[in-house]
Design a protein around this motif. Structure first.
Motif, PDB file in Angstrom:
ATOM      1  N   ALA A  47       0.836  -1.203   0.000  1.00  7.72           N
ATOM      2  CA  ALA A  47       0.000   0.000   0.000  1.00  7.72           C
ATOM      3  C   ALA A  47       0.868   1.250   0.000  1.00  7.72           C
ATOM      4  N   TYR A  48       1.949   1.233   0.811  1.00  8.40           N
ATOM      5  CA  TYR A  48       2.838   2.397   0.869  1.00  8.40           C
ATOM      6  C   TYR A  48       3.584   2.598  -0.440  1.00  8.40           C
ATOM      7  N   LEU A  49       4.093   1.490  -1.014  1.00 11.22           N
ATOM      8  CA  LEU A  49       4.837   1.618  -2.270  1.00 11.22           C
ATOM      9  C   LEU A  49       3.931   2.180  -3.356  1.00 11.22           C
ATOM     10  N   ALA A  50       2.739   1.593  -3.492  1.00 13.93           N
ATOM     11  CA  ALA A  50       1.825   2.044  -4.538  1.00 13.93           C
ATOM     12  C   ALA A  50       1.476   3.514  -4.345  1.00 13.93           C
ATOM     13  N   SER A  51       1.173   3.905  -3.096  1.00 15.71           N
ATOM     14  CA  SER A  51       0.766   5.299  -2.882  1.00 15.71           C
ATOM     15  C   SER A  51       1.954   6.243  -3.052  1.00 15.71           C
ATOM     16  N   THR A  52       3.163   5.777  -2.698  1.00 12.26           N
ATOM     17  CA  THR A  52       4.340   6.643  -2.872  1.00 12.26           C
ATOM     18  C   THR A  52       4.594   6.922  -4.353  1.00 12.26           C
ATOM     19  N   PHE A  53       4.577   5.854  -5.162  1.00 12.04           N
ATOM     20  CA  PHE A  53       4.820   6.073  -6.595  1.00 12.04           C
ATOM     21  C   PHE A  53       3.695   6.868  -7.241  1.00 12.04           C
ATOM     22  N   TYR A  54       2.487   6.690  -6.719  1.00 13.88           N
ATOM     23  CA  TYR A  54       1.330   7.395  -7.285  1.00 13.88           C
ATOM     24  C   TYR A  54       1.352   8.869  -6.893  1.00 13.88           C
ATOM     25  N   LEU A  55       1.639   9.151  -5.603  1.00 15.99           N
ATOM     26  CA  LEU A  55       1.541  10.525  -5.116  1.00 15.99           C
ATOM     27  C   LEU A  55       2.828  11.316  -5.324  1.00 15.99           C
ATOM     28  N   SER A  56       3.989  10.682  -5.001  1.00 19.11           N
ATOM     29  CA  SER A  56       5.229  11.455  -5.004  1.00 19.11           C
ATOM     30  C   SER A  56       5.859  11.528  -6.385  1.00 19.11           C
ATOM     31  N   THR A  57       5.967  10.368  -7.068  1.00 16.95           N
ATOM     32  CA  THR A  57       6.616  10.407  -8.377  1.00 16.95           C
ATOM     33  C   THR A  57       5.597  10.590  -9.499  1.00 16.95           C
ATOM     34  N   LYS A  58       4.327  10.738  -9.097  1.00 21.21           N
ATOM     35  CA  LYS A  58       3.255  11.052 -10.055  1.00 21.21           C
ATOM     36  C   LYS A  58       3.124  10.036 -11.192  1.00 21.21           C
ATOM     37  N   LEU A  59       3.450   8.793 -10.906  1.00 22.63           N
ATOM     38  CA  LEU A  59       3.213   7.759 -11.916  1.00 22.63           C
ATOM     39  C   LEU A  59       1.707   7.551 -12.043  1.00 22.63           C
ATOM     40  N   PRO A  60       1.243   7.075 -13.215  1.00 21.76           N
ATOM     41  CA  PRO A  60      -0.169   6.713 -13.294  1.00 21.76           C
ATOM     42  C   PRO A  60      -0.461   5.594 -12.287  1.00 21.76           C
ATOM     43  N   PHE A  61      -1.681   5.544 -11.787  1.00 17.99           N
ATOM     44  CA  PHE A  61      -2.004   4.599 -10.719  1.00 17.99           C
ATOM     45  C   PHE A  61      -1.668   3.167 -11.105  1.00 17.99           C
ATOM     46  N   ALA A  62      -2.029   2.769 -12.332  1.00 18.58           N
ATOM     47  CA  ALA A  62      -1.808   1.386 -12.759  1.00 18.58           C
ATOM     48  C   ALA A  62      -0.319   1.046 -12.744  1.00 18.58           C
ATOM     49  N   LEU A  63       0.500   2.005 -13.222  1.00 17.32           N
ATOM     50  CA  LEU A  63       1.939   1.776 -13.275  1.00 17.32           C
ATOM     51  C   LEU A  63       2.524   1.707 -11.860  1.00 17.32           C
ATOM     52  N   ALA A  64       2.037   2.586 -10.982  1.00 25.00           N
ATOM     53  CA  ALA A  64       2.487   2.584  -9.588  1.00 25.00           C
ATOM     54  C   ALA A  64       2.193   1.227  -8.959  1.00 25.00           C
TER      55      ALA A  64
END
Lengths: 289, 379
Positions: A47-64
Motif C-alpha cells: 500500500a505504501y509503495l503504490a501510494s508513494t509512486f502514485y503521489l510522489s513520483t506522479k506515476l499513473p495509478f496502474a503503473l504505480a
C-alpha cells in the motif's frame, strides 16, 4: 430493501480486497503448508509503495501498482530465501520466522514513511453510478474487476503452465515431486513471490478506499486470514468466496449490531468453522507439520 | 572530574528510583540535581499516531523554550518519548515504567481510553499527568493527579448543540459515534446536550473503532434525510465516514469536535467532501491573537509544518507543568499536583483555571471548514 442491497454493495468491495489477501495466504499454505504471518505487513508495504509512486513520483495509478507488485514480490523472494534452510526441518521455527519478518517490515515501514500515514485520493474521479437509488462507486467496480482478473490469471497459471503444475504437484506430495525432478525450493519461492504480489495488489487497491498507515495491514491481514480459513485454507475458489463472505458479513453486522459488530462477525465465523472445520471448500490437503 | 561526578549523581538517582518498591512514595525521584525528567506518553505508531506526533511537537517546543532560557531553577528539562500505540494495555505498562525510571510528571496521552487506563497507576505512583484527552470519563476517574489541557466533550458538544439547535434552528440531526473511549464520551455528551433542548436525534448509530465500511449505517441514515450528521470518532474514521457518505449521495452537513478540524480528517475525507463541516474547537486558527501567531511561527520554524489544535494544547499543558515546577521549586508528587492546580495560565486555548476535577478550560468556539481549512464561523 435499499439498505439491504446497499449493504451488500459496500461489503463486496472490501470483500474483494479480503479475497486477494486470502489468496496470498492460501497460495503459500497450499504450497508449503506454512502460514505466512508477515502477509499483513506485506500488504502494508504494498500500500505504501503504490501510494508513494502514485503521489510522489506522479506515476499513473496502474503503473504505480505494477512497480509496487514487483518490489513486494522481491520482498517475498527474500523472505522465502531466508526461511529455506528450515523447510521440512523445523516447522515451528519457520512460523516464528514469518512473525519476525512481520515485525521487521513493520519497523521498516515506520522508519521509511513515518508513523502518521496518508490519505490517497481515488484515481477514478467519476461520480458514483446511481442504479435505482443504489449508489455504486466506480472505483469499487475497478477493484472488483482487477480482483477477478488476478484470480483468473492465477488459476490459469496453476492449471495451464508447467511451472504451475509443478507447484500443484509440490502441494500434493513434495517428496514425490522431488522424486520426479521438481525443484521444491523454487516452487516455494514462486509461491511466496506471487503471494507477496497479491498482497501488494490488495494493499495498493485498498489505499484510496481507506487510509494508508502502518496499522493498515493488521486489520486486513486478520480479516484475510479468517476469509482463507472460512473458504477452506489452501483452496483458491475458497479464498475468493471466503473473502466476499467476510466482507458482506462484516457489512451486515455493522448495520445490525453496531458497536458489537466485530464480535458478532467473529462469532458467526466461529460457529461456521465449528460446523465445518475444513471451511466451505474443505480442501486443506496440505499437512506437513 | 565534574562530569564524572554528575554521571555518578545521575546513576545514583536512577538506582534509587529503580530500587524503590512499586507504588511507593516517589519523592526521591525529584531529587535536586541533574535534569528534570518528564515523560511524553503518546501513540507514535498506529492509526492514532498523528495525534501523538502533534502532541510531542507541542510539548517539545515548550520544553526547548524553557531550556533555552536556563531551564527550571537552573536545571535542564529532559523530555523522553514513550510509544503507547494508542493501546491501553501498553499504556499501563508504560505507567509502571515511567514510575520506576523516576519521571516526575507525564504529558499525554492524546487518547482518552489510554489515559483512563493509566490514571489509577499514576495516582498510586503520585505522578501528575496532563492529558490531551477530552472524554468526561477522565473526570470520572477522580484522580487528583490528572489534568486536562483542554475542555471536556461536555463543553465541546454543548457549544456545538447551542450553535446548531439554538442559533441555526436545525433539529433534524443524526449521530454516528464509535464505541472507543473518545466516541463514547462524545455520544453521551452530545446526546445530553440535544435532550436538554428537547431534540431527539433521527438516528443514533454506533460503529466500532476500526470499522472500514459504513454502507449499512449511512444508507439507513440517508433514508431519514437529516440536515446535520454529528460525528463522534477520531480523525481517520471520521474522514472515511464523510468520504463514503458523499459517495452514497448524502449531502447533509457534518459536525463534530476537535478531530473534525484537523488536516488528517480533511485529507482523508477529501477537501471537497469535508467542505462546510461545523467544528467546535478551543483553537480555531493560528491568527487569533499575538500569542497564537508567535506560537505558530515558532512551530513552523522548528518543525516546518503548520501548527494546529493538538500541538497548541500540548504546548499549553507543558507550559502549565513547567510553570508549576518553577513555582513549587521543583516539587514532585502531591505538592507538584497542587502547584499545577494553583497555576493560572493565559494560554493559547484561553485562560486556564483548574477546578477540583482537573479541567481548566470551559469554552470552545465554532469553526467551519472552508476551502480545506478551518476558519471561524460567521455569526
Amino acid at each position: 430493501m435499499q439498505v439491504f442491497l446497499q449493504t451488500i454493495v459496500g461489503g463486496v468491495s472490501l470483500g474483494a480486497v479480503y479475497a486477494l489477501v486470502a489468496l496470498g495466504f492460501s497460495l503459500v499454505y497450499r504450497t508449503m503448508g506454512l502460514v505466512n504471518f508477515a502477509h499483513g505487513n506485506v500488504v502494508t508495504v504494498g500500500a505504501y509503495l503504490a501510494s508513494t509512486f502514485y503521489l510522489s513520483t506522479k506515476l499513473p495509478f496502474a503503473l504505480a501498482m505494477v512497480v509496487a507488485i514487483v518490489v513486494t514480490g522481491a520482498i517475498g523472494l527474500v523472505i522465502e530465501r531466508v526461511l529455506r534452510p528450515l523447510e521440512n526441518k523445523d516447522f515451528d521455527l519457520m512460523l516464528i520466522g514469518t512473525i519476525g519478518f512481520g515485525i521487521v517490515l513493520d519497523a521498516l515501514i515506520i522508519m521509511i514513511w513515518g508513523a502518521t500515514g496518508r490519505a490517497v485520493p481515488s484515481p477514478v474521479q467519476t461520480a458514483p453510478i446511481d442504479l435505482f437509488g443504489l449508489r455504486i462507486r466506480t472505483y469499487d467496480l475497478v477493484v472488483l474487476a482487477i480482483a477477478a482478473l488476478a484470480t483468473v490469471l492465477l488459476v490459469l497459471f496453476l492449471s495451464r503452465t508447467k511451472r504451475g503444475a509443478a507447484m500443484q504437484a509440490v502441494a500434493m506430495d513434495h517428496e514425490a515431486a522431488t522424486a520426479v525432478g521438481i525443484h521444491v525450493g523454487r516452487s516455494n519461492a514462486i509461491a511466496f513471490m506471487i503471494g507477496a504480489g497479491l498482497a501488494a495488489l490488495a494493499g495498493g487497491l485498498v489505499g484510496p478506499l481507506l487510509y494508508v498507515s502502518p496499522a493498515l495491514g493488521g486489520a486486513l491481514g486478520i480479516k484475510g486470514f479468517a476469509a482463507a480459513i472460512l473458504g477452506g485454507f489452501g483452496s483458491i475458489p475458497g479464498a475468493i468466496l471466503g473473502g466476499l463472505a467476510i466482507g458482506i458479513l462484516d457489512s451486515f453486522t455493522a448495520g445490525h449490531f453496531q458497536g458489537y459488530s466485530e464480535l458478532v462477525t467473529f462469532l458467526v465465523f466461529t460457529v461456521i468453522i465449528m460446523v465445518r472445520p475444513t471451511g466451505i471448500f474443505g480442501e486443506r490437503t496440505v499437512n506437513r507439520a | 572530574m565534574v562530569r564524572m561526578r554528575a554521571t555518578l549523581a545521575v546513576l545514583a538517582v536512577v538506582l534509587a528510583a529503580g530500587c524503590s518498591a512499586p507504588g511507593s512514595d516517589s519523592e526521591d525521584a525529584g531529587s535536586d540535581s541533574g535534569p528534570i525528567k518528564i515523560a511524553v506518553v503518546d501513540a507514535q505508531s498506529g492509526q492514532l499516531s498523528s495525534l501523538g506526533a502533534w502532541e510531542l511537537k507541542g510539548a517539545r517546543l515548550a520544553v526547548d523554550e524553557w531550556n533555552a532560557q536556563g531551564g527550571v531553577n537552573g536545571r535542564q528539562i529532559q523530555l523522553d518519548v514513550f510509544d503507547d500505540q494508542g493501546d491501553p494495555t501498553i499504556g499501563t505498562n508504560l505507567a509502571r515504567k515511567i514510575d520506576s525510571e523516576g519521571y516526575i510528571a507525564m504529558i499525554g496521552t492524546a487518547e482518552s481510553a489510554v489515559t483512563i487506563a493509566m490514571a489509577p497507576l499514576l495516582k498510586q505512583a503520585e505522578i501528575p499527568n496532563i492529558t490531551s484527552g477530552q472524554s468526561p470519563g477522565l473526570v470520572a476517574t477522580k484522580s487528583e493527579f490528572l489534568f486536562l489541557n483542554g475542555p471536556t466533550s461536555t463543553t465541546y458538544d454543548e457549544t456545538l448543540a447551542k450553535h446548531i439547535v439554538d442559533q441555526e434552528g436545525i433539529k433534524s440531526i443524526a449521530m454516528i459515534t464509535n464505541n472507543g473511549g473518545y466516541g463514547k464520551g462524545e455520544h453521551d455528551a452530545f446526546l445530553k446536550a440535544l435532550r436538554s433542548r428537547g431534540v431527539t436525534p433521527l438516528a443514533d448509530q454506533v460503529v466500532t473503532a476500526d470499522q472500514k465500511d459504513f454502507s449499512a449505517v449511512l444508507t439507513s441514515i440517508r433514508q431519514k434525510n437529516p440536515k446535520v450528521i454529528f460525528l463522534g470518532a477520531e480523525e481517520v474514521e471520521s474522514g472515511l465516514i464523510v468520504k463514503q457518505a458523499r459517495d452514497l449521495g448524502i449531502t447533509a452537513t457534518f459536525a463534530g469536535a476537535a478531530p473534525q478540524g484537523t488536516p488528517v480528517f480533511i485529507d482523508t475525507a477529501g477537501a471537497k467532501n469535508a467542505e462546510g463541516a461545523i467544528v467546535s474547537s478551543p483553537y480555531l486558527s493560528n491568527d487569533i491573537d499575538e500569542a497564537s501567531k508567535k506560537f505558530a511561527a515558532a512551530y513552523k520554524a522548528k518543525f516546518n509544518e503548520e501548527a494546529e489544535l493538538h500541538g497548541a494544547k500540548a504546548y499549553d499543558g507543558t507550559q502549565i507543568l513547567l510553570t508549576a515546577l518553577k513555582t513549587s521549586n521543583v516539587a514532585s508528587g502531591k505538592q507538584l499536583a497542587d502547584a499545577i492546580r494553583a497555576t493560572k495560565h493565559d494560554g493559547l486555548l484561553g485562560d486556564f483555571a483548574f477546578d477540583e476535577t482537573g479541567v481548566g478550560i470551559f469554552e470552545t468556539s465554532i469553526g467551519v471548514i472552508k476551502g480545506g481549512k478551518l476558519v471561524a464561523a460567521e455569526s
